[in-house]
Design a protein around this motif. Structure first.
Motif, PDB file in Angstrom:
ATOM      1  N   UNK A  46       0.795  -1.226   0.000  1.00  0.00           N
ATOM      2  CA  UNK A  46       0.000   0.000   0.000  1.00  0.00           C
ATOM      3  C   UNK A  46       0.823   1.269   0.000  1.00  0.00           C
ATOM      4  N   UNK A  47       2.089   1.180  -0.419  1.00  0.00           N
ATOM      5  CA  UNK A  47       2.962   2.355  -0.460  1.00  0.00           C
ATOM      6  C   UNK A  47       2.913   2.952  -1.868  1.00  0.00           C
ATOM      7  N   UNK A  48       2.570   4.230  -2.004  1.00  0.00           N
ATOM      8  CA  UNK A  48       2.516   4.840  -3.343  1.00  0.00           C
ATOM      9  C   UNK A  48       3.888   4.816  -4.024  1.00  0.00           C
ATOM     10  N   UNK A  49       3.888   4.560  -5.321  1.00  0.00           N
ATOM     11  CA  UNK A  49       5.143   4.567  -6.070  1.00  0.00           C
ATOM     12  C   UNK A  49       5.576   5.998  -6.340  1.00  0.00           C
ATOM     13  N   UNK A  50       6.843   6.282  -6.111  1.00  0.00           N
ATOM     14  CA  UNK A  50       7.406   7.606  -6.365  1.00  0.00           C
ATOM     15  C   UNK A  50       8.534   7.443  -7.374  1.00  0.00           C
ATOM     16  N   UNK A  51       8.315   7.818  -8.638  1.00  0.00           N
ATOM     17  CA  UNK A  51       9.361   7.660  -9.648  1.00  0.00           C
ATOM     18  C   UNK A  51      10.658   8.366  -9.284  1.00  0.00           C
ATOM     19  N   UNK A  52      10.563   9.410  -8.469  1.00  0.00           N
ATOM     20  CA  UNK A  52      11.767  10.138  -8.070  1.00  0.00           C
ATOM     21  C   UNK A  52      12.710   9.314  -7.217  1.00  0.00           C
TER      22      UNK A  52
ATOM     23  N   UNK B 220      25.392   9.021  -8.409  1.00  0.00           N
ATOM     24  CA  UNK B 220      23.927   9.092  -8.430  1.00  0.00           C
ATOM     25  C   UNK B 220      23.369   9.413  -7.046  1.00  0.00           C
ATOM     26  N   UNK B 221      23.937   8.805  -6.009  1.00  0.00           N
ATOM     27  CA  UNK B 221      23.464   9.081  -4.649  1.00  0.00           C
ATOM     28  C   UNK B 221      23.874  10.483  -4.218  1.00  0.00           C
TER      29      UNK B 221
ATOM     30  N   UNK C 236      18.234  17.244  -2.452  1.00  0.00           N
ATOM     31  CA  UNK C 236      17.315  17.225  -1.332  1.00  0.00           C
ATOM     32  C   UNK C 236      16.349  16.061  -1.340  1.00  0.00           C
ATOM     33  N   UNK C 237      16.621  15.033  -2.142  1.00  0.00           N
ATOM     34  CA  UNK C 237      15.737  13.869  -2.177  1.00  0.00           C
ATOM     35  C   UNK C 237      15.786  13.155  -0.829  1.00  0.00           C
TER      36      UNK C 237
ATOM     37  N   UNK D 176      26.869   8.341   1.018  1.00  0.00           N
ATOM     38  CA  UNK D 176      26.144   8.657   2.251  1.00  0.00           C
ATOM     39  C   UNK D 176      27.104   9.150   3.327  1.00  0.00           C
ATOM     40  N   UNK D 177      28.267   8.540   3.396  1.00  0.00           N
ATOM     41  CA  UNK D 177      29.269   8.949   4.378  1.00  0.00           C
ATOM     42  C   UNK D 177      29.726  10.386   4.107  1.00  0.00           C
ATOM     43  N   UNK D 178      29.917  10.721   2.830  1.00  0.00           N
ATOM     44  CA  UNK D 178      30.332  12.073   2.468  1.00  0.00           C
ATOM     45  C   UNK D 178      29.298  13.107   2.891  1.00  0.00           C
ATOM     46  N   UNK D 179      28.048  12.710   2.901  1.00  0.00           N
ATOM     47  CA  UNK D 179      26.970  13.642   3.257  1.00  0.00           C
ATOM     48  C   UNK D 179      26.576  13.545   4.730  1.00  0.00           C
TER      49      UNK D 179
END
Length: 336
Positions: free
Chosen positions: A209-215, A231-232, A239-240, A260-263
């Motif tokens: 039941x989770x809406x799909x988010x193409x983003x 890409x990450x 801001x994703x 992720x570590x860089x951010x």
């Protein structure tokens, strides 16, 4: 030094030449004690079969080809190791060939390069068409791996990528993750693997039941860890928001870890990661990666045994086998 002959091995092991031939050619119906005695004589004398003579006498070389897109990809390297081990147990040696997804190289696997050199081929193609596979392999025993469409007469062994991606996504949902991304689609990718994994990811979300988010479906410029990291990086800079990623493979997960570590994002505190292939790098990453684990040994065993049956004369329609998978849960995406 004179070449060691089959008769020399037979005399040393006190068996017939036929028994030595059966051991050398991997026939199953040899008593274990006799096989061990013959093998000891082979090792002691340094006997090496003459492939040309063997082929003239038996119609076989005792060798198979394993053709894969990339031999330095962790998944393909591990599959190759398992195929070599299973083949060795049956008295066969393996020639490994890299195609890099080039159509000419893939055609050569079936037509030119291995003609007369091997008894059969295990092959994971990317580009060659189904009709071309049927046309080129003709009487050469062949087993296909991967997502390619197999001709009706060709055996095919694969992993259920849809189910695997759904299992990985469901694991993250059960752990309370609500913004799950998919890493990712690759620009110019001509394989069906990613599309099937994307489908499984989407099916699990819809089922929950989770809406799909193409983003949340990230696209990369290539198949390496560096492309995944870019890409990450880009997604975070835009801001994703996401609290988990289902990654195409462990290389993508490693790239995601770096970005992720860089951010300043913690794994799994801020973002949980699931890789794919359960390669050696998954266990030694930090934190260790939860990873979808195809049964690579079973894949190799099933593929080789289907090929062996074809090499021994089995005919008829192609057989389709799906090997099992598990989710190896580690610190990057712990359970609920």
């Amino acid at each position: 030094m004179a070449r060691v002959r089959l008769v020399d091995v037979a005399e040393r092991a006190n068996v017939s030449m036929k028994t030595v031939s059966n051991v050398v050619n991997g026939y199953a119906h040899v008593q274990p004690a006799t096989r061990a005695r013959v093998q000891a004589a082979i090792d002691e004398l340094g006997y090496k079969p003459n492939l040309t003579a063997r082929r003239l006498a038996t119609g076989r070389t005792g060798m198979i080809a394993l053709a894969m897109p990339e031999i330095d990809h962790p998944y393909f390297a591990e599959v190759a190791r398992h195929v070599a081990e299973v083949a060795s147990d049956h008295g066969y040696r393996v020639i490994i060939e890299q195609t890099l997804g080039d159509e000419t190289a893939e055609r050569a696997v079936l037509r030119d390069r291995d003609a007369g050199l091997v008894d059969g081929v295990i092959f994971q193609p990317l580009r060659i068409a189904t009709l071309d596979i049927a046309r080129f392999h003709q009487d050469l025993p062949l087993v296909l791996l991967g997502e390619v469409e197999a001709p009706v007469t060709t055996d095919h062994v694969m992993v259920d990528n849809v189910r695997g991606a759904a299992d990985a996504t469901s694991h993250l949902l059960a752990a309370g993750r609500t913004r799950i991304g998919f890493l990712g689609l690759v620009e110019g990718d001509i394989t069906a693997t990613n599309s099937r994994r994307l489908l499984g990811y989407q099916e699990a979300l819809v089922g929950a039941g989770v809406p799909l988010d193409p983003g949340l479906v990230l696209t990369t410029s290539g198949f390496g860890s560096d492309a995944a990291a870019v890409a990450v990086d880009d997604a975070l800079s835009r801001g994703l928001r996401f609290d988990a990623l289902v990654c195409r493979d462990d290389r993508f997960a490693i790239g995601a870890l770096t970005a992720l570590r860089r951010h300043g994002r913690e794994v799994p505190g801020d973002v949980a990661l699931v890789g794919w292939d359960d390669s050696a790098m998954a266990q030694w990453a930090w934190p260790p990666l939860t990873s979808l684990a195809p049964d690579k040994h079973e894949l190799a065993r099933v593929a080789f045994e289907l090929l062996l049956e074809r090499m021994q004369g089995t005919t008829g329609v192609g057989r389709h086998r799906v090997v099992p998978h598990t989710l190896q849960v580690r610190e990057s995406a712990p359970g609920a």
